[in-house]
Write an enzyme that holds these catalytic residues in place. Structure first.
Site, PDB file in Angstrom:
ATOM      1  N   CYS A   1      49.843  73.143  64.076  1.00 30.04           N
ATOM      2  CA  CYS A   1      48.415  73.466  64.089  1.00 30.04           C
ATOM      3  C   CYS A   1      47.637  72.573  65.039  1.00 30.04           C
ATOM      4  CB  CYS A   1      47.842  73.361  62.684  1.00 30.04           C
ATOM      5  SG  CYS A   1      46.078  73.779  62.604  1.00 30.04           S
TER       6      CYS A   1
ATOM      7  N   TYR B   1      48.875  88.344  64.876  1.00 25.80           N
ATOM      8  CA  TYR B   1      47.646  87.633  65.215  1.00 25.80           C
ATOM      9  C   TYR B   1      47.791  86.797  66.483  1.00 25.80           C
ATOM     10  CZ  TYR B   1      49.492  83.262  63.187  1.00 25.80           C
ATOM     11  OH  TYR B   1      50.231  82.127  62.924  1.00 25.80           O
TER      12      TYR B   1
ATOM     13  N   GLU C   1      45.405  87.382  69.695  1.00 27.39           N
ATOM     14  CA  GLU C   1      44.533  86.280  70.095  1.00 27.39           C
ATOM     15  C   GLU C   1      44.737  85.924  71.561  1.00 27.39           C
ATOM     16  OE1 GLU C   1      43.957  84.069  65.765  1.00 27.39           O
ATOM     17  OE2 GLU C   1      45.581  83.427  67.090  1.00 27.39           O
TER      18      GLU C   1
ATOM     19  N   LYS D   1      44.461  76.472  70.399  1.00 25.76           N
ATOM     20  CA  LYS D   1      44.223  77.894  70.637  1.00 25.76           C
ATOM     21  C   LYS D   1      42.759  78.250  70.386  1.00 25.76           C
ATOM     22  CE  LYS D   1      45.788  80.648  67.592  1.00 25.76           C
ATOM     23  NZ  LYS D   1      46.798  81.271  66.722  1.00 25.76           N
TER      24      LYS D   1
ATOM     25  N   CYS E   1      46.853  76.326  66.110  1.00 25.46           N
ATOM     26  CA  CYS E   1      45.512  76.847  65.840  1.00 25.46           C
ATOM     27  C   CYS E   1      44.391  76.027  66.469  1.00 25.46           C
ATOM     28  CB  CYS E   1      45.296  76.988  64.344  1.00 25.46           C
ATOM     29  SG  CYS E   1      45.938  75.647  63.333  1.00 25.46           S
TER      30      CYS E   1
ATOM     31  N   HIS F   1      17.284  87.829  56.875  1.00 23.10           N
ATOM     32  CA  HIS F   1      16.972  88.689  58.018  1.00 23.10           C
ATOM     33  C   HIS F   1      16.284  87.901  59.123  1.00 23.10           C
ATOM     34  CE1 HIS F   1      15.974  92.441  60.038  1.00 23.10           C
ATOM     35  NE2 HIS F   1      14.747  91.974  60.199  1.00 23.10           N
TER      36      HIS F   1
ATOM     37  N   GLU G   1      23.504  89.672  56.642  1.00 18.74           N
ATOM     38  CA  GLU G   1      22.739  90.435  55.658  1.00 18.74           C
ATOM     39  C   GLU G   1      23.396  91.784  55.364  1.00 18.74           C
ATOM     40  OE1 GLU G   1      18.840  91.957  56.844  1.00 18.74           O
ATOM     41  OE2 GLU G   1      19.370  91.516  58.926  1.00 18.74           O
TER      42      GLU G   1
ATOM     43  N   ARG H   1      56.922  96.704  69.160  1.00 17.11           N
ATOM     44  CA  ARG H   1      58.073  97.535  68.808  1.00 17.11           C
ATOM     45  C   ARG H   1      57.718  98.636  67.813  1.00 17.11           C
ATOM     46  NH1 ARG H   1      61.617  93.234  65.179  1.00 17.11           N
ATOM     47  NH2 ARG H   1      60.048  92.896  63.541  1.00 17.11           N
TER      48      ARG H   1
END
Length: 451
Positions: free
Chosen positions: A46, A181, A185, A54, A51, A440, A445, A202
């Protein structure tokens, strides 16, 4: 200490990734004498080559669209040029900084660090590469996983996600193998940096396990951006031709010529060569270390956490498992890891995120289900003239009104999903969402305005 000498530790951790470091730190804080061995760099996948770096590339890639949109917001940017080595070197410097912090964590908690490979020599014996033997009351395996590289001709010309972060230059044409993923990414990253991207998968599905409606939206957006896809296709061989280009011999689609090939076809548990089989530690499919709810293997003194167990290959899960292991074994705390309602995200362009049951899972397990969606164009995209639409989705158990799943694709979806995950974990009802006042103007929201 000379080779062959014996040390005594309460706990010896093999692998100094996020899970192993957490277990070592917490066990030491509970008063245990702890050692940890790492043959590469402290921090694990990581922090070092996963992660964290990345996500920094994802941030860098987002500037491509932001700079393009800036004119509609009144900004006149005269020159727009991307310099890969600048970003690459800054990211690698940040990785170095984070590794230093991980080392400081171990040092401050008085955890002994061996910077060499370690294997099991017995139920309570660890052999280091230097020849040193160390005895420990318990051994924790936290060696993580590695990219899967298929056995095809010319695979040495391809790269895994490990090598992306140190590339000398960006490829003009990149082919990415995989539909998960990591593939999606890096497809977004390379595309935003100006590469021509082709994803080869595949099967005919992307991001298996995510909600079908959300992943279909990512496919539509990716196609609109110009990312190409080859489904139901596989690689037969890779050959380097004159000029350094790669010729990809394919099955299921036409052959492809590219400047780089990235394989993102899953990750394999790092269990080989650790002495597990000789000790009688049972392994499962793909080499996963089999463990019970207490992270204990078939050998009472040996435990395992994180990706090497192939339970859930996510860094926060490995950290939770490491924390729970240390609390149970050394803190007298009955800690358990709850694997339900684990949030996950794909940092694609745009990102998507989900927690809980998908619509199809809910219909298969709950029976009567209500689904609420909000399909909208974010305010920023409207002013920028960008047609890209976001999609938020609530999956509700009709019998109890409980929100059992939240799935999103759009800007900042992972940031919003973390809060929504609390709601799913707490088993809040759709009526709780409805009675919450909207904030808002915001994208968030939409979560409380679905009717």
């Amino acid at each position: 200490m000379t080779n062959g000498a014996s040390d005594e530790f309460n706990l010896f951790v093999i692998g100094a990734g996020s899970g192993g470091v957490r277990a070592a730190r917490v066990a030491a804080a509970h008063g245990a004498r702890v050692a940890i061995a790492e043959e590469y760099r402290v921090g694990g996948t990581c922090v070092i080559r996963g992660c964290v770096p990345k996500k920094l590339l994802v941030y860098g890639a987002h500037f491509a669209e932001d700079l393009n949109d800036a004119a509609m917001f009144g900004w006149d940017i005269q020159q727009c040029r991307f310099d890969w080595p600048v970003l690459r070197d800054h990211v690698l410097a940040e990785v170095d900084r984070l590794e230093g912090l991980y080392r400081q964590t171990l040092e401050s908690n008085k955890v002994t660090l061996f910077e060499e490979r370690a294997v099991l020599g017995g139920p309570n014996l660890v052999r280091l590469e230097s020849g040193r033997e160390v005895r420990a009351g318990k051994v924790l395996i936290a060696t993580g996983a590695r990219p899967h590289m298929p056995a095809i001709a010319g695979i040495e010309h391809a790269m895994s996600s490990n090598e992306v972060f140190t590339m000398e230059r960006l490829p003009e044409r990149v082919v990415i193998a995989g539909g998960g993923y990591i593939a999606n990414e890096f497809a977004g990253i390379f595309h935003q940096f100006g590469s021509k991207v082709t994803i080869v998968n595949r099967s005919d599905q992307l991001l298996r396990g995510y909600d079908e409606q959300v992943r279909d939206r990512l496919l539509q957006i990716s196609l609109a951006k110009g990312i190409q896809f080859r489904f139901n296709a596989t690689f037969e061989g890779i050959e380097q031709v004159d000029g350094g280009a790669l010729r990809l011999t394919m099955s299921g689609c036409d052959d492809i010529e590219a400047d780089a090939v990235l394989f993102a076809t899953g990750r394999m548990p790092n269990s080989a060569g650790l002495g597990l089989e000789a000790l009688g530690v049972k392994l499962g499919e793909r080499g996963a270390i089999l463990v019970d709810e207490q992270s204990r293997t078939s050998v009472n003194s040996v435990f395992a956490i994180g990706d090497v167990t192939d339970r859930v290959q996510l860094t926060p899960v490995a950290i939770r498992e490491g924390q729970a292991f240390a609390d149970r074994e050394y803190g007298g705390i009955d800690a358990q890891v709850d694997y339900r309602a684990i949030p996950s995200a794909v940092f694609s362009h745009p990102p998507l995120a989900g927690v809980g049951l998908t619509e199809s899972e809910a219909r298969n397990t709950l029976g009567t289900v209500k689904v609420f969606t909000s399909d909208f164009r974010p305010m920023k995209n409207v002013l920028a003239g960008r047609n890209e639409r976001s999609l938020y989705k609530l999956v509700v158990d009709a019998a109890s009104d409980e929100v059992v799943g939240v799935h999103m694709i759009g800007p900042d979806a992972p940031e919003l999903l973390q809060v929504a995950a609390i709601a799913v974990k707490a088993r809040l009802k759709k009526s709780d969402f409805d009675s919450t006042v909207a904030l808002h103007p915001s994208m968030a929201e939409e979560l409380v305005l679905m009717r």
